[in-house]
Motif scaffolding. Structure first.
Motif, PDB file in Angstrom:
ATOM      1  N   GLY A 196      50.039  27.340  25.921  1.00 32.62           N
ATOM      2  CA  GLY A 196      49.775  27.462  27.357  1.00 32.62           C
ATOM      3  C   GLY A 196      48.766  28.192  27.939  1.00 32.62           C
ATOM      4  N   LEU A 197      48.563  29.455  27.550  1.00 33.76           N
ATOM      5  CA  LEU A 197      47.584  30.228  28.219  1.00 33.76           C
ATOM      6  C   LEU A 197      46.035  29.323  27.722  1.00 33.76           C
ATOM      7  CD1 LEU A 197      48.670  33.711  27.675  1.00 33.76           C
ATOM      8  CD2 LEU A 197      48.366  32.677  29.755  1.00 33.76           C
ATOM      9  N   PHE A 198      45.865  28.961  26.555  1.00 32.67           N
ATOM     10  CA  PHE A 198      44.757  28.381  26.118  1.00 32.67           C
ATOM     11  C   PHE A 198      44.330  27.125  27.015  1.00 32.67           C
ATOM     12  CE2 PHE A 198      42.900  25.055  23.632  1.00 32.67           C
ATOM     13  CZ  PHE A 198      41.537  25.604  23.520  1.00 32.67           C
ATOM     14  N   LEU A 199      45.537  26.107  27.279  1.00 32.53           N
ATOM     15  CA  LEU A 199      45.206  25.206  27.891  1.00 32.53           C
ATOM     16  C   LEU A 199      44.935  25.425  29.359  1.00 32.53           C
ATOM     17  CD1 LEU A 199      48.303  23.030  26.846  1.00 32.53           C
ATOM     18  CD2 LEU A 199      45.744  22.701  26.098  1.00 32.53           C
ATOM     19  N   LEU A 200      45.205  26.512  29.953  1.00 38.17           N
ATOM     20  CA  LEU A 200      44.891  26.938  31.266  1.00 38.17           C
ATOM     21  C   LEU A 200      43.501  27.513  31.293  1.00 38.17           C
ATOM     22  CD1 LEU A 200      48.185  28.779  32.272  1.00 38.17           C
ATOM     23  CD2 LEU A 200      47.362  26.536  33.249  1.00 38.17           C
ATOM     24  N   THR A 201      43.052  28.319  30.203  1.00 36.69           N
ATOM     25  CA  THR A 201      41.832  29.066  30.478  1.00 36.69           C
ATOM     26  C   THR A 201      40.775  28.415  29.485  1.00 36.69           C
ATOM     27  OG1 THR A 201      42.471  30.378  28.264  1.00 36.69           O
ATOM     28  CG2 THR A 201      43.162  30.995  30.635  1.00 36.69           C
ATOM     29  N   GLY A 202      40.987  27.951  28.457  1.00 39.11           N
ATOM     30  CA  GLY A 202      39.892  27.162  27.503  1.00 39.11           C
ATOM     31  C   GLY A 202      39.100  28.145  26.801  1.00 39.11           C
ATOM     32  N   LEU A 203      39.783  29.522  26.741  1.00 37.10           N
ATOM     33  CA  LEU A 203      38.992  30.472  25.973  1.00 37.10           C
ATOM     34  C   LEU A 203      38.932  30.400  24.615  1.00 37.10           C
ATOM     35  CD1 LEU A 203      40.106  33.724  27.937  1.00 37.10           C
ATOM     36  CD2 LEU A 203      37.948  32.462  28.111  1.00 37.10           C
ATOM     37  N   SER A 204      38.081  30.430  23.808  1.00 38.91           N
ATOM     38  CA  SER A 204      37.913  30.163  22.496  1.00 38.91           C
ATOM     39  C   SER A 204      38.543  31.171  21.477  1.00 38.91           C
ATOM     40  CB  SER A 204      36.362  30.367  22.053  1.00 38.91           C
ATOM     41  OG  SER A 204      35.702  29.211  22.492  1.00 38.91           O
ATOM     42  N   ALA A 205      38.560  32.508  22.283  1.00 39.57           N
ATOM     43  CA  ALA A 205      39.323  33.734  21.385  1.00 39.57           C
ATOM     44  C   ALA A 205      40.569  33.168  21.347  1.00 39.57           C
ATOM     45  CB  ALA A 205      38.595  34.944  22.061  1.00 39.57           C
ATOM     46  N   LEU A 206      41.048  32.825  22.539  1.00 37.60           N
ATOM     47  CA  LEU A 206      42.761  32.625  22.881  1.00 37.60           C
ATOM     48  C   LEU A 206      43.134  31.524  21.853  1.00 37.60           C
ATOM     49  CD1 LEU A 206      44.962  33.796  24.325  1.00 37.60           C
ATOM     50  CD2 LEU A 206      44.575  32.109  26.087  1.00 37.60           C
ATOM     51  N   LEU A 207      42.091  30.535  21.543  1.00 35.87           N
ATOM     52  CA  LEU A 207      42.421  29.531  20.713  1.00 35.87           C
ATOM     53  C   LEU A 207      42.592  30.070  19.307  1.00 35.87           C
ATOM     54  CD1 LEU A 207      42.997  26.416  19.940  1.00 35.87           C
ATOM     55  CD2 LEU A 207      40.346  26.417  19.940  1.00 35.87           C
TER      56      LEU A 207
END
Length: 218
Positions: free
Chosen positions: A67-78
């Protein structure tokens, strides 16, 4: 199941994910999947399938991170999401294997994987009877074939993966004889060197599963 089976299982899953998210991280997603798939089995030297196996919490964390990745699009989070998701897949799929004990081909416990939320062990389904069983190697080989055949990994990586599959095959061939092989190898070590080699002991309990204790300086 073997740690490598879990690693290749997560890698095969990431192969299907990569075309969707490759623009964010590319090969790092595949590396995160493979390493995340291996990671829970680091508790082989602690309480196996209990210390680092979290079928519920890893799954919840994967959903939250997605969910956080979909909100931010951060590669590190992915990358973190994929790694945690691979660990969740490992923890969940261990219930399909044999019990967590020294000789799972002669089972005396029903310890499949520990559920920290419920505070109990899930019983093993034994579709894969034990780590290193012939069917375990077949599953490992199948997932490895998906990953290597995808064309998404570099030739050098493919060669490394093929070497790991070969190692898994040797392990599967020797699995039931490891204790004997270890004893024979130990008897060949000069007496003067035995004092500096680690002493390995295995303890099994119904509540904590299998614990491997490694001590130096015998």
């Amino acid at each position: 199941m073997m740690a490598l089976t879990h690693g290749f299982m997560a890698l095969a899953a990431a192969v299907f994910l990569l075309p969707v998210v490759g623009e964010y991280a590319g090969p790092a997603v595949l590396a995160a999947a493979f390493l995340g798939g291996l990671a829970p089995d680091a508790d082989l030297v602690a309480r196996h399938r209990k210390t680092l196996h979290f079928p519920v919490w890893f799954s919840v964390a994967t959903l939250a991170l997605s969910g956080l990745f979909l909100l931010t699009g951060l590669s590190a989070l992915l990358i973190l999401t994929v790694a945690v998701g691979a660990a969740a897949l490992h923890s969940l799929s261990d219930v399909l294997g044999g019990s967590a004990e020294r000789e799972p081909w002669n089972p005396v416990t029903e310890n499949g994987v520990y559920n920290h939320v419920l505070g109990r062990w899930h019983r093993p389904r034994r579709y894969v009877r034990y780590s290193g069983a012939p069917e375990d190697f077949v599953v490992c080989l199948a997932f490895a074939a998906v990953a290597i055949g995808s064309g998404l990994t570099a030739p050098a990586v493919d060669r490394a993966l093929i070497a790991l599959v070969a190692f898994a095959g040797v392990y599967a061939l020797c699995r039931k004889r490891l204790a004997t092989i270890g004893a024979v190898a130990g008897s060949l070590v000069p007496t003067r060197l035995r004092a500096v080699l680690p002493a390995v002991s295995v303890e099994e309990t119904e509540t904590d599963g299998t614990t491997v204790d490694i001590r130096f300086g015998r």
